[in-house]
Motif scaffolding. Structure first.
Motif, mmCIF file in Angstrom:
data_model
loop_
_atom_site.group_PDB
_atom_site.id
_atom_site.type_symbol
_atom_site.label_atom_id
_atom_site.label_comp_id
_atom_site.label_asym_id
_atom_site.label_seq_id
_atom_site.Cartn_x
_atom_site.Cartn_y
_atom_site.Cartn_z
ATOM 1 N N ASP A 213 0.826 -1.206 0.000
ATOM 2 C CA ASP A 213 0.000 0.000 0.000
ATOM 3 C C ASP A 213 0.863 1.260 0.000
ATOM 4 N N VAL A 214 1.981 1.197 0.725
ATOM 5 C CA VAL A 214 2.915 2.326 0.744
ATOM 6 C C VAL A 214 3.457 2.580 -0.659
ATOM 7 N N ASN A 215 3.894 1.515 -1.317
ATOM 8 C CA ASN A 215 4.422 1.638 -2.674
ATOM 9 C C ASN A 215 3.387 2.258 -3.614
ATOM 10 N N LEU A 216 2.147 1.785 -3.497
ATOM 11 C CA LEU A 216 1.094 2.255 -4.392
ATOM 12 C C LEU A 216 0.768 3.723 -4.151
ATOM 13 N N GLN A 217 0.882 4.164 -2.899
ATOM 14 C CA GLN A 217 0.668 5.574 -2.578
ATOM 15 C C GLN A 217 1.574 6.472 -3.426
ATOM 16 N N VAL A 218 2.833 6.058 -3.533
ATOM 17 C CA VAL A 218 3.802 6.867 -4.269
ATOM 18 C C VAL A 218 3.590 6.719 -5.769
ATOM 19 N N GLN A 219 3.347 5.502 -6.200
ATOM 20 C CA GLN A 219 3.167 5.254 -7.632
ATOM 21 C C GLN A 219 1.984 6.040 -8.190
ATOM 22 N N THR A 220 0.918 6.187 -7.382
ATOM 23 C CA THR A 220 -0.277 6.915 -7.828
ATOM 24 C C THR A 220 -0.242 8.388 -7.416
ATOM 25 N N LYS A 221 0.885 8.822 -6.850
ATOM 26 C CA LYS A 221 1.113 10.224 -6.468
ATOM 27 C C LYS A 221 0.166 10.720 -5.382
ATOM 28 N N ARG A 222 -0.363 9.798 -4.586
ATOM 29 C CA ARG A 222 -1.157 10.195 -3.424
ATOM 30 C C ARG A 222 -0.247 10.587 -2.265
ATOM 31 N N SER A 223 0.991 10.152 -2.331
ATOM 32 C CA SER A 223 2.022 10.592 -1.397
ATOM 33 C C SER A 223 3.160 11.183 -2.216
ATOM 34 N N GLN A 224 3.839 12.153 -1.634
ATOM 35 C CA GLN A 224 4.953 12.797 -2.336
ATOM 36 C C GLN A 224 6.247 12.002 -2.219
ATOM 37 N N GLY A 225 6.269 11.040 -1.287
ATOM 38 C CA GLY A 225 7.430 10.192 -1.125
ATOM 39 C C GLY A 225 7.162 9.102 -0.122
ATOM 40 N N MET A 226 8.110 8.181 0.019
ATOM 41 C CA MET A 226 8.016 7.120 1.034
ATOM 42 C C MET A 226 9.405 6.798 1.533
ATOM 43 N N LEU A 227 9.463 6.299 2.758
ATOM 44 C CA LEU A 227 10.695 5.761 3.312
ATOM 45 C C LEU A 227 10.512 4.273 3.521
ATOM 46 N N ALA A 228 11.503 3.486 3.111
ATOM 47 C CA ALA A 228 11.463 2.034 3.276
ATOM 48 C C ALA A 228 12.886 1.505 3.200
ATOM 49 N N ASP A 229 13.066 0.227 3.506
ATOM 50 C CA ASP A 229 14.379 -0.392 3.403
ATOM 51 C C ASP A 229 14.894 -0.283 1.970
ATOM 52 N N SER A 230 16.198 -0.104 1.833
ATOM 53 C CA SER A 230 16.793 0.083 0.508
ATOM 54 C C SER A 230 16.503 -1.060 -0.464
ATOM 55 N N PRO A 231 16.546 -2.352 -0.061
ATOM 56 C CA PRO A 231 16.228 -3.400 -1.041
ATOM 57 C C PRO A 231 14.781 -3.312 -1.529
ATOM 58 N N VAL A 232 13.887 -2.885 -0.659
ATOM 59 C CA VAL A 232 12.467 -2.786 -1.014
ATOM 60 C C VAL A 232 12.249 -1.650 -2.006
ATOM 61 N N VAL A 233 12.900 -0.524 -1.769
ATOM 62 C CA VAL A 233 12.793 0.601 -2.699
ATOM 63 C C VAL A 233 13.395 0.230 -4.051
#
Length: 309
Positions: A213-233
């Motif tokens: 859900d976090v990833n999708l937030q950024v992909q659909t531009k509902r969030s301006q960014g996300m923080l996550a572990d480097s391998p996940v990003v």
């Protein structure tokens, strides 16, 4: 610091929802919030089975070995480490967990759970092992034993082109998505406090239970960014065809650890030795390569309860 349960109070979830868009944890897909690989993509590399080590198998408590399996708790929304693809749980932690179980003469049974409750499940005996990209930290070592197996940092990801031109030093007033219960929550909380102390607007931290859900937030531009572990990003970038991109470099690198209930005889030592054997025989490197993990995070020595800051 990489993914770890936060023991601070969780901020409220955002009021809006991704109705009809959210790829729920365990619902299939590649775990990135994007599309699955094309039908013509090469099949993932098969990892050779490990040979049972009788001496290590003898160190496993009878209560665990009796049914021939190790029950492993994990949050299966964290690609490429653990996620569901076409109804099957896969990932870096899954392949490594299978190899560990094989080395101990057992099979691994992976059970999906909310990330923030897994460590408690280890302590209660619900899970006989936890492999879910847990960062080793001093607070956690007070409650469970941990065996190190990889080192990861935190990365900032944004929609393609970084339309709001944000950076790690410029998150004040921005909408930033994170997964509940992770160390990134603590990171953003501290950054937000620094914003308000400087007379700037607080960070609008948007928390979600599943990383998909976090990833999708950024992909659909509902969030301006996300923080996550480097391998996940890194994986999300690949699986969204570049619709998500990283800003800057990973920071606060720290070791991932396999979590085990304390006071179980030589069980933790057996797991540590199994991981070391998998490193030494080359299987570990094959698993890293299969999932595209940066070899800079590879460990040469699996440590039990390593000293951490």
């Amino acid at each position: 610091m990489a993914r770890a349960t936060s023991f601070k109070a969780l901020a409220l979830l955002p009021a809006f929802a991704l109705a009809g868009l959210t790829l729920a944890c365990g619902a299939g897909g590649n775990g990135s919030g994007g599309t699955a690989p094309s039908a013509g993509a090469p099949a993932p590399q098969e990892i050779p089975a490990e040979t049972k080590d009788a001496a290590l198998a003898a160190m496993v408590p009878a209560a665990i070995a009796a049914d021939g399996k190790i029950v492993v708790g994990q949050d299966q929304s964290y690609a490429p480490n653990e996620f569901v693809d076409n109804g099957k749980v896969v990932g870096f932690d899954v392949d490594l967990g299978n190899a560990i179980a094989q080395k101990l003469g057992l099979t691994a049974e992976f059970q999906n759970a909310a990330f923030s409750g897994i460590i408690a499940g280890v302590g209660s005996g619900q899970y006989e092992m936890a492999m879910s990209s847990f960062t080793i930290n001093a607070e956690r070592l007070q409650t469970v034993d941990m065996v190190s197996y990889y080192s990861a940092g935190t990365s900032l990801a944004v929609p393609k082109g970084n339309p709001d031109k944000i950076s790690l030093d410029d998150l004040c007033g921005k909408n930033i998505a994170v997964q509940q219960g992770t160390v990134q929550v603590d990171d953003l909380t501290k950054r937000s406090e620094d914003c308000t102390k400087a007379g700037k607007p607080a960070i609008n931290m948007q928390q979600f239970q599943a990383q998909t859900d976090v990833n999708l937030q950024v992909q659909t531009k509902r969030s301006q960014g996300m923080l996550a572990d480097s391998p996940v990003v890194d994986y999300a970038i690949k699986q969204t065809d570049g619709n998500v991109e990283v800003v800057g470099q990973p920071y606060d690198s720290a070791p991932y650890g396999i979590a085990l209930k304390k006071d179980q005889g030589d069980y933790a030592k057996a797991v540590q030795s199994a991981v070391q054997a998998i490193i030494d025989d080359g299987t570990y490197a094959k698993i890293l390569a299969k999932w595209g993990l940066n070899t800079a995070g590879a460990v040469q020595k699996a440590e039990l309860n390593p000293a951490v800051s």
